[in-house]
Design a protein around this motif. Structure first.
Motif, PDB file in Angstrom:
ATOM      1  N   ALA A  59       0.819  -1.074  -0.091  1.00  0.00           N
ATOM      2  CA  ALA A  59       0.047   0.030   0.066  1.00  0.00           C
ATOM      3  C   ALA A  59       0.894   1.292   0.006  1.00  0.00           C
ATOM      4  N   ALA A  60       2.134   1.304   0.637  1.00  0.00           N
ATOM      5  CA  ALA A  60       3.006   2.217   0.661  1.00  0.00           C
ATOM      6  C   ALA A  60       3.390   2.617  -0.549  1.00  0.00           C
ATOM      7  N   ALA A  61       3.944   1.464  -1.277  1.00  0.00           N
ATOM      8  CA  ALA A  61       4.649   1.635  -2.573  1.00  0.00           C
ATOM      9  C   ALA A  61       3.710   2.089  -3.574  1.00  0.00           C
ATOM     10  N   GLY A  62       2.180   1.711  -3.639  1.00  0.00           N
ATOM     11  CA  GLY A  62       1.217   1.844  -4.431  1.00  0.00           C
ATOM     12  C   GLY A  62       0.675   3.176  -4.180  1.00  0.00           C
ATOM     13  N   ALA A  63       0.856   3.977  -3.092  1.00  0.00           N
ATOM     14  CA  ALA A  63       0.704   5.239  -2.724  1.00  0.00           C
ATOM     15  C   ALA A  63       0.987   6.216  -4.168  1.00  0.00           C
ATOM     16  N   VAL A  64       2.088   5.859  -4.636  1.00  0.00           N
ATOM     17  CA  VAL A  64       2.583   6.590  -5.789  1.00  0.00           C
ATOM     18  C   VAL A  64       2.350   5.803  -7.168  1.00  0.00           C
ATOM     19  N   TRP A  65       1.258   5.003  -7.297  1.00  0.00           N
ATOM     20  CA  TRP A  65       0.822   4.385  -8.513  1.00  0.00           C
ATOM     21  C   TRP A  65       0.881   5.277  -9.729  1.00  0.00           C
ATOM     22  N   PRO A  66       1.510   5.137 -10.786  1.00  0.00           N
ATOM     23  CA  PRO A  66       1.456   6.208 -11.678  1.00  0.00           C
ATOM     24  C   PRO A  66       0.473   5.706 -12.990  1.00  0.00           C
ATOM     25  N   GLY A  67      -0.382   4.490 -12.798  1.00  0.00           N
ATOM     26  CA  GLY A  67      -1.221   4.264 -13.558  1.00  0.00           C
ATOM     27  C   GLY A  67      -0.566   3.252 -14.472  1.00  0.00           C
ATOM     28  N   PRO A  68      -1.441   2.703 -15.468  1.00  0.00           N
ATOM     29  CA  PRO A  68      -2.714   2.996 -15.797  1.00  0.00           C
ATOM     30  C   PRO A  68      -3.883   2.809 -14.891  1.00  0.00           C
ATOM     31  N   GLY A  69      -4.970   3.508 -14.701  1.00  0.00           N
ATOM     32  CA  GLY A  69      -6.114   3.372 -14.236  1.00  0.00           C
ATOM     33  C   GLY A  69      -5.671   3.421 -12.633  1.00  0.00           C
ATOM     34  N   ALA A  70      -6.578   2.845 -11.829  1.00  0.00           N
ATOM     35  CA  ALA A  70      -6.439   2.884 -10.446  1.00  0.00           C
ATOM     36  C   ALA A  70      -5.952   1.446 -10.050  1.00  0.00           C
ATOM     37  N   LEU A  71      -5.362   1.574  -8.757  1.00  0.00           N
ATOM     38  CA  LEU A  71      -4.744   0.573  -8.024  1.00  0.00           C
ATOM     39  C   LEU A  71      -5.439   0.179  -6.787  1.00  0.00           C
ATOM     40  N   ARG A  72      -5.840  -0.829  -6.534  1.00  0.00           N
ATOM     41  CA  ARG A  72      -6.493  -1.151  -5.182  1.00  0.00           C
ATOM     42  C   ARG A  72      -6.023  -2.141  -4.459  1.00  0.00           C
ATOM     43  N   VAL A  73      -5.708  -1.820  -3.210  1.00  0.00           N
ATOM     44  CA  VAL A  73      -5.165  -3.033  -2.294  1.00  0.00           C
ATOM     45  C   VAL A  73      -6.031  -3.294  -1.791  1.00  0.00           C
ATOM     46  N   VAL A  74      -6.171  -4.670  -1.577  1.00  0.00           N
ATOM     47  CA  VAL A  74      -7.311  -5.329  -0.935  1.00  0.00           C
ATOM     48  C   VAL A  74      -6.917  -6.362   0.045  1.00  0.00           C
ATOM     49  N   ALA A  75      -7.435  -6.372   1.217  1.00  0.00           N
ATOM     50  CA  ALA A  75      -7.220  -7.153   2.501  1.00  0.00           C
ATOM     51  C   ALA A  75      -7.780  -8.632   2.071  1.00  0.00           C
ATOM     52  N   ALA A  76      -7.030  -9.683   1.764  1.00  0.00           N
ATOM     53  CA  ALA A  76      -7.641 -11.026   1.735  1.00  0.00           C
ATOM     54  C   ALA A  76      -7.711 -11.972   2.547  1.00  0.00           C
ATOM     55  N   PRO A  77      -8.715 -12.730   2.832  1.00  0.00           N
ATOM     56  CA  PRO A  77      -8.576 -13.791   3.656  1.00  0.00           C
ATOM     57  C   PRO A  77      -7.459 -14.699   3.580  1.00  0.00           C
ATOM     58  N   SER A  78      -7.011 -15.076   4.754  1.00  0.00           N
ATOM     59  CA  SER A  78      -5.647 -16.044   4.684  1.00  0.00           C
ATOM     60  C   SER A  78      -6.522 -17.507   4.757  1.00  0.00           C
ATOM     61  N   GLY A  79      -5.844 -18.430   3.932  1.00  0.00           N
ATOM     62  CA  GLY A  79      -6.185 -19.759   4.080  1.00  0.00           C
ATOM     63  C   GLY A  79      -5.442 -20.651   2.381  1.00  0.00           C
TER      64      GLY A  79
END
Length: 446
Positions: free
Chosen positions: A165-185
């Motif tokens: 998420a910290a690295a993705g804060a400067v995501w230059p594109g294309p489009g949007a980057l969404r950092v999603v909390a995944a369930p562990s398993g």
């Protein structure tokens, strides 16, 4: 569609009590620029391809005017395959998504799959912790090549997710980057489970077809790729040193609680790696809980060959589990019990077949199984393969078949009486005894 998005740090996470630092080592002579686990280049930064790129025109790999076919050619020339376990050729997956997008007119979706469900693996979490920008660079290259409007990073571990998420804060594109909390398993990293979760459902695999490249997130053609796979692709584009080949990330563990994540050139052999780490064990389970016991000659084969499925003993997700003390029969019984707990409980063959196999393995370890039990176990290992959606049934069939075929002498002795180790451990530890303790203090050894 599930909307949970990480926008900042999630806070500190404590280490398990009494756990050892997780060592990280890079093969001697592998340059920092070439290593995935090195400091890497600044992120974001445009790739700077050198003259050694095996494509007609390196400038076609500039992310501002990226040519999808050039990227596919590069991955194909390097024989880049998925590093999450399946070993599928990345160029084939890339072209399949592009072709489906062309047929449907739908903008594709690209997903960085950071759910490392194998308990004995830690390579992807280490990579996301030490060099998150390189994985995101690969994600960006693919998103640009495909014309994706949305990219996802699907990560369960809070510390690794914070780094992404910290690295993705400067995501230059294309489009949007969404950092999603995944369930562990164990099954939540399977690609259809990833798609299902991102669409708001449970993180459980679905029946195939369709596969994500046909109909994935929100019905769009979707490329789901492993963290290391994306990082390897970015490294291929960025590399400057002529002759650089691919590397391999491995999680090497033992049944004595020792674990190390290593990066090794893919022309090295399994024996080279074990000798370098001074791991001397008679039994090695390759590929983790979805793996096989190494057969004669496997230790002398290049990692490239083991990763490409050109050899029966496949590298899978890069787990090398050395058994110094644990009996192979007991190890398989432990793995089967774990898989029984982790299956998605969606398919009859899986829901009933795995506990049946685990019961025979337990009896074999205890010395109470008969020849007819072993025959039934062998039959299940063959007949049940491919009949489940979540992958746990195939994992169970694979490890059972490997035990019966490659360690037949050990099985035969257990029909007479349990070995000393099994007799001394009648309760048998959980398979998670082979797991990498996490969160972990990462100790880089240069």
């Amino acid at each position: 569609m599930r909307a949970e998005t990480v926008v900042g740090p999630t806070g500190p996470t404590s280490m398990p009590a009494g756990s050892r630092p997780l060592r990280v080592r890079v093969w001697p002579g592998l340059s920092e620029r070439a290593a995935l686990l090195g400091p890497g280049l600044p992120w974001p930064a445009p790739p700077a391809p050198g003259p050694d790129l095996e494509v007609p025109d390196p400038e076609r790999l500039d992310p501002e005017r990226l040519d999808l076919e050039a990227l596919a050619e590069l991955a194909e020339a390097a024989e880049l395959r998925g590093r999450g376990g399946a070993g599928f050729p990345f160029a084939v997956k890339l072209r399949a998504v592009a072709e489906q997008a062309g047929r449907t007119g739908l903008a594709p979706v690209v997903v960085l799959n950071g759910e490392e469900g194998e308990p004995a693996s830690a390579k992807d979490r280490v990579l996301m912790t030490l060099n998150p920008g390189l994985a995101l660079e690969g994600l960006r290259l693919v998103a640009a090549a495909l014309g994706a409007e949305t990219s996802y990073a699907y990560v369960s571990d809070p510390a690794a997710r914070e780094r992404i998420a910290a690295a993705g804060a400067v995501w230059p594109g294309p489009g949007a980057l969404r950092v999603v909390a995944a369930p562990s398993g164990y099954v939540s990293g399977e690609e259809t489970a990833v798609v299902r979760w991102l669409d708001g459902g449970p993180a459980k695999p679905t029946h195939k077809p369709p596969r994500p490249y046909e109909s994935g997130v929100a019905g769009r053609p979707t490329l789901v790729g492993n963290v290391e796979t994306f990082a390897q692709l970015a490294r291929l584009v960025r590399r400057r040193t002529e002759g650089d080949g691919l590397t391999v990330l491995l999680t090497v563990g033992t049944d004595r609680g020792e674990h190390v994540v290593v990066e090794v050139p893919d022309d090295r052999t399994l024996g080279d790696v074990l000798a370098w780490l001074r791991v001397d064990a008679d039994e090695v389970l390759l590929g983790g809980f979805f793996g096989r016991f190494v057969s004669t000659g496997t230790r002398g084969r290049p990692l490239r060959e083991l990763a490409s499925r050109a050899h029966p003993d496949v590298l899978g997700c890069g787990i090398v589990l050395a058994l110094h003390d644990t009996c192979p029969v007991s190890a398989v019984a432990q793995v089967l019990r774990y898989l029984d707990r982790e299956n998605a409980e969606q398919c009859g063959p899986c829901f009933k077949g795995i506990p049946a196999m685990a019961g025979v393995a337990d009896a074999l370890a205890a010395g109470t199984a008969g020849a007819e039990d072993v025959q039934r176990l062998a039959g299940w290992g063959t007949s049940l393969r491919g009949r489940g959606d979540c992958g746990t049934l195939d994992a169970a069939c694979g490890v059972v078949t490997s035990l019966l075929e490659q360690r037949a002498d050990v099985v035969a002795r257990h029909l007479e009486a349990p070995c000393g180790w099994c007799a001394d451990h009648p309760e048998r530890p959980e398979a998670t005894a082979f797991a990498v303790p996490w969160p972990a203090e990462i100790k880089e050894e240069r």
